[in-house]
Design a protein around this motif. Structure first.
Motif, short mmCIF file in Angstrom:
data_model
loop_
_atom_site.label_atom_id
_atom_site.label_comp_id
_atom_site.label_asym_id
_atom_site.label_seq_id
_atom_site.Cartn_x
_atom_site.Cartn_y
_atom_site.Cartn_z
N ASP A 31 45.44 53.80 1.24
CA ASP A 31 43.99 53.86 1.25
C ASP A 31 43.40 54.26 -0.09
O ASP A 31 42.23 54.59 -0.19
CB ASP A 31 43.50 54.86 2.32
CG ASP A 31 43.91 54.43 3.71
OD1 ASP A 31 44.05 53.21 3.90
OD2 ASP A 31 44.09 55.30 4.58
N ASP A 46 38.04 41.32 1.33
CA ASP A 46 38.19 41.93 2.65
C ASP A 46 39.18 43.07 2.66
O ASP A 46 39.38 43.70 3.70
CB ASP A 46 38.61 40.87 3.67
CG ASP A 46 39.87 40.13 3.26
OD1 ASP A 46 40.37 40.38 2.14
OD2 ASP A 46 40.36 39.30 4.05
N CYS A 64 38.63 45.67 0.80
CA CYS A 64 37.77 46.77 0.31
C CYS A 64 37.97 47.02 -1.18
O CYS A 64 37.79 48.15 -1.65
CB CYS A 64 38.00 48.05 1.10
SG CYS A 64 37.81 47.88 2.88
N PRO A 73 36.16 53.04 2.27
CA PRO A 73 36.78 52.93 3.61
C PRO A 73 36.35 51.71 4.39
O PRO A 73 37.01 51.32 5.34
CB PRO A 73 36.32 54.22 4.31
CG PRO A 73 35.08 54.63 3.60
CD PRO A 73 35.28 54.21 2.17
N GLN A 74 35.23 51.07 4.01
CA GLN A 74 34.72 49.91 4.71
C GLN A 74 34.47 48.78 3.72
O GLN A 74 34.19 49.04 2.55
CB GLN A 74 33.42 50.26 5.46
CG GLN A 74 33.56 51.33 6.52
CD GLN A 74 34.32 50.83 7.73
OE1 GLN A 74 34.35 49.63 8.01
NE2 GLN A 74 34.95 51.75 8.46
N HIS A 104 29.24 44.76 2.69
CA HIS A 104 28.43 43.71 3.29
C HIS A 104 27.28 43.30 2.38
O HIS A 104 26.74 42.20 2.55
CB HIS A 104 27.86 44.19 4.64
CG HIS A 104 28.82 44.04 5.76
ND1 HIS A 104 28.46 44.20 7.08
CD2 HIS A 104 30.14 43.72 5.78
CE1 HIS A 104 29.51 44.01 7.86
NE2 HIS A 104 30.54 43.72 7.09
N LEU A 141 27.87 49.18 2.58
CA LEU A 141 29.12 49.02 3.31
C LEU A 141 28.86 48.71 4.77
O LEU A 141 27.73 48.77 5.27
CB LEU A 141 29.96 50.29 3.17
CG LEU A 141 30.24 50.77 1.74
CD1 LEU A 141 31.17 51.97 1.75
CD2 LEU A 141 30.81 49.65 0.89
N ALA A 142 29.94 48.36 5.47
CA ALA A 142 29.82 47.95 6.87
C ALA A 142 29.40 49.09 7.78
O ALA A 142 28.87 48.84 8.87
CB ALA A 142 31.15 47.35 7.35
N ASN A 143 29.63 50.33 7.38
CA ASN A 143 29.22 51.48 8.19
C ASN A 143 27.85 52.01 7.80
O ASN A 143 27.52 53.16 8.06
CB ASN A 143 30.25 52.59 8.09
CG ASN A 143 30.49 53.04 6.66
OD1 ASN A 143 29.98 52.42 5.71
ND2 ASN A 143 31.26 54.10 6.48
N THR A 148 22.43 55.50 9.10
CA THR A 148 23.86 55.18 9.16
C THR A 148 24.32 54.82 10.57
O THR A 148 25.35 54.16 10.72
CB THR A 148 24.67 56.38 8.66
OG1 THR A 148 24.35 57.54 9.44
CG2 THR A 148 24.36 56.66 7.20
N THR A 197 24.33 46.40 11.44
CA THR A 197 24.80 46.85 10.13
C THR A 197 24.02 46.17 9.01
O THR A 197 23.25 45.23 9.22
CB THR A 197 26.29 46.54 9.97
OG1 THR A 197 26.48 45.12 10.07
CG2 THR A 197 27.10 47.23 11.04
#
Length: 468
Positions: free
Chosen positions: A202, A264, A266, A286-287, A290, A306-308, A337, A342
């Protein structure tokens, strides 16, 4: 018998009546991206479908007329757009990527196996005549050796001066910089999204060394040394193999100097288009990203959504996260958030009157204005109003880089003077595209569900009640 607990209700059993129901939004393009692209100078909107594309002309904003007494008389125009071109393409799969240059002279589309480039010529009658560049696939094939059966792309982007085309290959994750001044030619190919040792686990890593940490090589026996050599050789072979990803987002700075690409996995890379070289690599988030865009007032500021629904701000020129943005990115409001829909994109206003560091984020059901260098503020998120009473203020945590988190109490007068951030608009839904076409002129494209249902085939069976 096991009972399923519903986290959205106080009851013990998850039932249909107690659940939270909402209609899921749909994305117009792959990878949660939009299938619409805007040419600001030509005022054209490109719409990509499964196997066809359409071009729409957006009418210019009319200046209100002035009457004899000096008062303004607004001019009402019926419809702000008109279709100008429809193209049905012969493709092997559905279209996955498309783009249009800012001057409207170039249109590029691609399925998973083939990319097609068209030059748009404006006729004296105002119509557009597309001409396909037939040798474009052969030009790409010479620089894609590992994919002999595919010249498709996962993402396209044009520079603001419409002189270069940025292409990311679909099956090999190459980033190609293509010159369009005279005849299409490849300036350079980047393979940074194919490197396996960019991300280990990660975290962003440089790669592991061949030697094993903590082992005494001199005291190891012959069998242990042989086993270590074999494991190191296997590890080197594994790291040497390409780690193919799919590049889903690309962004070019307004001055045409910087290029940002995100995949994809990250991973986000930044390239310098002036020197045609790799500039830096952002830490892995972490995501996946987008939304990816550069600030129009500060072309070196890269903004990621980000996606989150978290926001990241990065200065590509200094290769750092600016200090003025950390207060915002570290304490985003929960109602932003935790939005159900999203982030799908981010855009910036154009022109000299644009507010510096002011971004417009958008999702399928909302638009949100965010001042990146300001605090979180209130902006309607933390306001509470008593029934029939005045607005009351609540305690809001305020973060400072020097002193850390401090709780401050605001009175009603100071709360009204506090700059409101994260102002949200929910009038348009479902939204599939948002972008500025001119200073203080925003284009919002929505696709109501009623219009989609109206074009569906009729029902195969209709029950008739009361008929004998």
């Amino acid at each position: 018998m096991t009972k399923v607990i519903n986290p959205l209700s106080t009851s013990n059993v998850a039932t249909y009546e107690d659940a939270y129901h909402r209609r899921l939004a749909y994305s117009s393009g792959p990878f949660n991206a939009t299938a619409l692209h805007l040419a600001r100078q030509a005022r054209l909107l490109l719409c990509m479908r499964d196997s066809s594309i359409s071009l729409f002309k957006i009418s210019s904003k009319k200046v209100p007329a002035t009457s004899e007494d000096g008062s303004d008389v607004p001019e009402i125009s019926e419809g702000g757009w008109e279709p100008v071109l429809d193209m049905d393409l012969n493709v092997n799969t559905n279209l996955v990527a498309s783009a249009i240059s800012d001057n409207g002279e170039w249109v590029v589309v691609s399925d998973w196996y083939e990319s097609k480039l068209f030059h748009m010529e404006t006729l004296p009658t105002g119509e557009l005549k597309p001409t396909r560049i037939k040798d474009f696939a052969s030009i790409l094939q010479a620089h894609l050796p590992n994919t002999p059966a595919s010249t498709g792309a996962s993402s396209f982007n044009f520079t603001p001066d419409s002189s270069k085309l940025i292409m990311t290959s679909a099956m090999s994750a190459y980033v190609l910089v293509i010159d369009l001044t005279t005849k299409p030619r490849i300036l350079r190919r980047f393979d940074h999204h194919r490197m396996r040792n960019v991300v280990l686990g990660d975290r962003v890593m440089k790669g592991r060394k061949n030697s094993v940490v903590g082992e005494d090589v001199e005291m190891a026996d012959a069998g242990g040394a042989a086993g270590s050599d074999e494991s190191d050789a296997d590890e080197n072979i594994l790291l040497a193999k390409p780690f193919v990803a799919t590049v889903t987002r690309t962004a070019v700075s307004p001055d045409g100097q910087w290029l940002a690409t995100s995949d994809d996995r990250c991973r986000t890379h930044v390239f310098n288009l002036d020197s045609i070289q790799h500039h830096c690599t952002l830490p892995s988030f972490p995501q996946p990203a987008h939304a990816l865009s550069f600030d129009s007032t500060s072309p070196s500021i890269l903004v990621l959504g980000l996606a989150n629904n978290t926001i990241q701000v990065y200065d590509v020129e200094s290769r750092t996260f600016p200090l003025w943005s950390r207060e915002l990115t570290n304490c985003l409001p929960q109602r932003f958030t935790h939005l159900h829909d999203t982030i799908l994109g981010v855009t910036f206003d154009l022109g000299e009157r644009a507010v510096p560091r002011s971004a417009l984020f958008w999702g399928a059901t909302w638009l949100c204005r965010v001042q990146l260098d300001a605090g979180v503020g209130w902006g309607g998120f933390e306001k509470k109003r008593r029934w029939g009473g005045k607005r009351i203020s609540t305690r809001q945590p305020k973060f400072s880089l020097a002193t850390g988190p401090n709780l401050v109490s605001l009175t009603e007068d100071t709360a009204e003077k506090t700059p409101q951030n994260f102002k949200m608009v929910t009038h348009y839904r479902p939204i599939i595209f948002v972008d500025f076409i001119a200073p203080a002129e925003l284009v919002v494209v929505e696709r109501p569900l009623v219009d989609v249902l109206a074009k569906l085939p009729p029902a195969f069976f209709k029950p008739k009640y009361g008929a004998t």
